[in-house]
Design a protein around this motif. Structure first.
Motif, PDB file in Angstrom:
ATOM      1  N   GLU A  32      27.865  46.012 100.293  1.00 11.73           N
ATOM      2  CA  GLU A  32      29.053  45.976 101.155  1.00 11.73           C
ATOM      3  C   GLU A  32      30.134  45.069 100.571  1.00 11.73           C
ATOM      4  O   GLU A  32      31.323  45.376 100.645  1.00 11.73           O
ATOM      5  N   LEU A  33      29.705  43.930  99.971  1.00 14.34           N
ATOM      6  CA  LEU A  33      30.679  43.007  99.383  1.00 14.34           C
ATOM      7  C   LEU A  33      31.382  43.656  98.193  1.00 14.34           C
ATOM      8  O   LEU A  33      32.617  43.606  98.093  1.00 14.34           O
ATOM      9  N   VAL A  34      30.616  44.278  97.303  1.00 12.27           N
ATOM     10  CA  VAL A  34      31.206  44.910  96.126  1.00 12.27           C
ATOM     11  C   VAL A  34      32.101  46.075  96.556  1.00 12.27           C
ATOM     12  O   VAL A  34      33.188  46.270  96.004  1.00 12.27           O
ATOM     13  N   LYS A  35      31.651  46.836  97.538  1.00 12.70           N
ATOM     14  CA  LYS A  35      32.474  47.927  98.064  1.00 12.70           C
ATOM     15  C   LYS A  35      33.775  47.396  98.654  1.00 12.70           C
ATOM     16  O   LYS A  35      34.851  47.975  98.450  1.00 12.70           O
ATOM     17  N   HIS A  36      33.683  46.280  99.368  1.00 18.09           N
ATOM     18  CA  HIS A  36      34.867  45.649  99.966  1.00 18.09           C
ATOM     19  C   HIS A  36      35.848  45.232  98.871  1.00 18.09           C
ATOM     20  O   HIS A  36      37.064  45.461  98.987  1.00 18.09           O
ATOM     21  N   TYR A  37      35.355  44.628  97.788  1.00 17.54           N
ATOM     22  CA  TYR A  37      36.220  44.207  96.690  1.00 17.54           C
ATOM     23  C   TYR A  37      36.851  45.414  95.999  1.00 17.54           C
ATOM     24  O   TYR A  37      38.023  45.375  95.598  1.00 17.54           O
ATOM     25  N   TYR A  38      36.082  46.479  95.850  1.00 11.67           N
ATOM     26  CA  TYR A  38      36.611  47.697  95.239  1.00 11.67           C
ATOM     27  C   TYR A  38      37.759  48.259  96.088  1.00 11.67           C
ATOM     28  O   TYR A  38      38.818  48.636  95.566  1.00 11.67           O
ATOM     29  N   GLU A  39      37.555  48.306  97.389  1.00  6.41           N
ATOM     30  CA  GLU A  39      38.587  48.820  98.292  1.00  6.41           C
ATOM     31  C   GLU A  39      39.815  47.913  98.313  1.00  6.41           C
ATOM     32  O   GLU A  39      40.952  48.401  98.411  1.00  6.41           O
ATOM     33  N   LEU A  58      26.389  53.002  90.539  1.00  8.54           N
ATOM     34  CA  LEU A  58      25.552  52.002  89.875  1.00  8.54           C
ATOM     35  C   LEU A  58      26.147  50.607  90.000  1.00  8.54           C
ATOM     36  O   LEU A  58      25.430  49.637  90.268  1.00  8.54           O
ATOM     37  N   VAL A  59      27.460  50.493  89.796  1.00  7.36           N
ATOM     38  CA  VAL A  59      28.071  49.157  89.843  1.00  7.36           C
ATOM     39  C   VAL A  59      28.047  48.593  91.260  1.00  7.36           C
ATOM     40  O   VAL A  59      28.105  47.376  91.447  1.00  7.36           O
ATOM     41  N   MET A  60      27.952  49.473  92.253  1.00  8.32           N
ATOM     42  CA  MET A  60      27.850  48.990  93.629  1.00  8.32           C
ATOM     43  C   MET A  60      26.504  48.313  93.894  1.00  8.32           C
ATOM     44  O   MET A  60      26.335  47.635  94.899  1.00  8.32           O
ATOM     45  N   SER A  61      25.543  48.502  92.982  1.00 11.97           N
ATOM     46  CA  SER A  61      24.187  47.986  93.191  1.00 11.97           C
ATOM     47  C   SER A  61      23.927  46.670  92.482  1.00 11.97           C
ATOM     48  O   SER A  61      22.850  46.095  92.627  1.00 11.97           O
ATOM     49  N   ILE A  62      24.887  46.175  91.683  1.00 13.62           N
ATOM     50  CA  ILE A  62      24.700  44.876  91.041  1.00 13.62           C
ATOM     51  C   ILE A  62      25.687  43.876  91.636  1.00 13.62           C
ATOM     52  O   ILE A  62      26.663  44.262  92.281  1.00 13.62           O
ATOM     53  N   SER A  63      25.428  42.611  91.428  1.00  8.87           N
ATOM     54  CA  SER A  63      26.224  41.567  92.073  1.00  8.87           C
ATOM     55  C   SER A  63      27.667  41.566  91.563  1.00  8.87           C
ATOM     56  O   SER A  63      27.960  42.032  90.452  1.00  8.87           O
ATOM     57  N   TRP A  64      28.547  41.005  92.401  1.00 11.52           N
ATOM     58  CA  TRP A  64      29.947  40.904  91.995  1.00 11.52           C
ATOM     59  C   TRP A  64      30.098  40.015  90.767  1.00 11.52           C
ATOM     60  O   TRP A  64      30.904  40.296  89.883  1.00 11.52           O
ATOM     61  N   SER A  65      29.306  38.942  90.664  1.00  6.53           N
ATOM     62  CA  SER A  65      29.416  38.050  89.507  1.00  6.53           C
ATOM     63  C   SER A  65      29.056  38.784  88.215  1.00  6.53           C
ATOM     64  O   SER A  65      29.684  38.563  87.176  1.00  6.53           O
ATOM     65  N   ASN A  66      28.057  39.677  88.270  1.00  9.82           N
ATOM     66  CA  ASN A  66      27.719  40.453  87.088  1.00  9.82           C
ATOM     67  C   ASN A  66      28.777  41.510  86.782  1.00  9.82           C
ATOM     68  O   ASN A  66      29.107  41.759  85.620  1.00  9.82           O
ATOM     69  N   ASN A  67      29.314  42.129  87.829  1.00  9.86           N
ATOM     70  CA  ASN A  67      30.414  43.071  87.629  1.00  9.86           C
ATOM     71  C   ASN A  67      31.613  42.381  86.990  1.00  9.86           C
ATOM     72  O   ASN A  67      32.283  42.950  86.111  1.00  9.86           O
TER      73      ASN A  67
END
Length: 349
Positions: A47-54, A114-123
């Motif tokens: 949800e956090l990574v999705k939020h940042y993407y949006e 796939l990128v939604m499944s790893i942490s924001w720090s790794n992204n």
């Protein structure tokens, strides 16, 4: 408290480690809680990574619609900090990364889940340090497979793990479709650890193969969880002659056969040419519902990097060239430095 309820509580307190069911039940409970915890963490991260993407998408839309530039991010960061004091992730730098994150993946239907499944720090690390989509996919999949932390990911990127895997052991970059290139790279090793074998000093290829097949469960552990065993000394026809493939596996994720040839000598260029015939024969003679062409893995005792690069560049079939090690293998730099068995025996005496 009534005597009945007090007695019931006493029974609960006393009925602990002495009960043979106690530890199995506790372990099962711990397993369940751990699974729930991981599921919640995964859900929160997604949800956090999705939020940042949006957020990145919204910033891009505003900039594109009105033709505005850097001031959008700068002003937006200040306004968000004013409205939500103490909330992290609202810095100007982080907003720029959200924008870059969206720009990087918004046209990549294969990589986005796939990128939604790893942490924001790794992204954050991957979008900053990787040059193209193939490299990003490689590190995203490696992070997912091996649960890399941010520091481990940075270390592997600095060591050029992607470049080394692409250039030294396979020709997958030239011979495989983009969508399976990285999963195929993840499915092979530069070196296979056969330390579970008990081989004599001067063993043959037949002895090596026999012991590997006798320990096929351990062999599959070395290759990885996506491999299944199909057979050894499998007969294939090339022209009018029957030939035998050392080991035939099936790669479940890639949905293709894998031909494994074992060599107890140093890699020779002609091994690659011969593998091409085996791959064509397996492709023509073994039914595969996916229709995917097989992969070839040549596992040798040693190899010369120049010969490997030349062989890989000359062949148009997907090929990996690897080495293997056993418990009896000593690195070359240590040869001559260790005592002989006779010297060790005298020392113990």
């Amino acid at each position: 408290m009534s005597r009945k309820s007090k007695k019931s509580m006493d029974l609960v307190v006393k009925n602990d480690e002495d009960d043979p069911k106690f530890f199995p039940v506790i372990n099962a409970l711990a397993d369940e809680i751990e699974r729930d915890y991981r599921r919640v963490c995964y859900s929160v991260n997604t949800e956090l990574v999705k939020h940042y993407y949006e957020n990145g998408e919204k910033i891009c839309l505003v900039q594109d619609r009105y033709g505005w530039g850097r001031r959008v991010v700068e002003t937006l960061s200040k306004e968000l900090k004013r409205r939500m004091p103490g909330v992290s992730g609202l810095s100007e730098k982080n907003l720029w990364q959200m924008r870059k994150f969206y720009r990087t993946y918004h046209n990549s239907e294969r990589l986005l889940p796939l990128v939604m499944s790893i942490s924001w720090s790794n992204n954050d690390v991957i979008i900053d340090k990787c040059k193209d989509e193939a490299e990003r996919e490689y590190y995203v999949r490696m992070t997912l497979t091996y649960h890399w932390s941010r520091s481990v990911l940075i270390s592997h990127i600095k060591e050029k793990m992607y470049e080394n895997s692409m250039n030294s052991t396979t020709n997958f970059d030239m011979t495989l479709p983009q969508e399976i290139k990285v999963p195929a790279l993840l499915s092979v090793r530069a070196n296979y650890d056969f330390g579970f074998l008990d081989l004599p000093d001067d063993y043959s290829e037949a002895e090596l193969e026999k012991q590997l097949i006798s320990n096929v469960d351990k062999l599959l552990e070395v290759f990885g969880p996506d491999y299944s065993y199909h057979g050894h000394q499998v007969s294939v026809t090339i022209g009018n002659k029957a030939h035998r493939v050392d080991i035939l596996l099936y790669q479940l994720r890639l949905e293709c056969y894998v031909v494994v040839e074992l060599k107890v000598r140093k890699f020779a260029i002609e091994y690659a040419s011969k593998m091409k015939y085996y791959l064509d024969a397996v492709n023509n003679q073994f039914y595969n519902p996916s229709g995917n062409y097989p992969l070839g893995i040549i596992i040798c005792r040693d190899k010369d990097e120049t010969d490997v690069r030349y062989a890989l560049s000359m062949e148009n079939c997907p090929l990996a060239i690897a080495t293997y090690s056993t418990c009896a293998t000593v690195p070359k730099e240590y040869e001559g430095m260790l005592p002989s068995p006779e010297e060790l025996s005298k020392l113990f005496e």
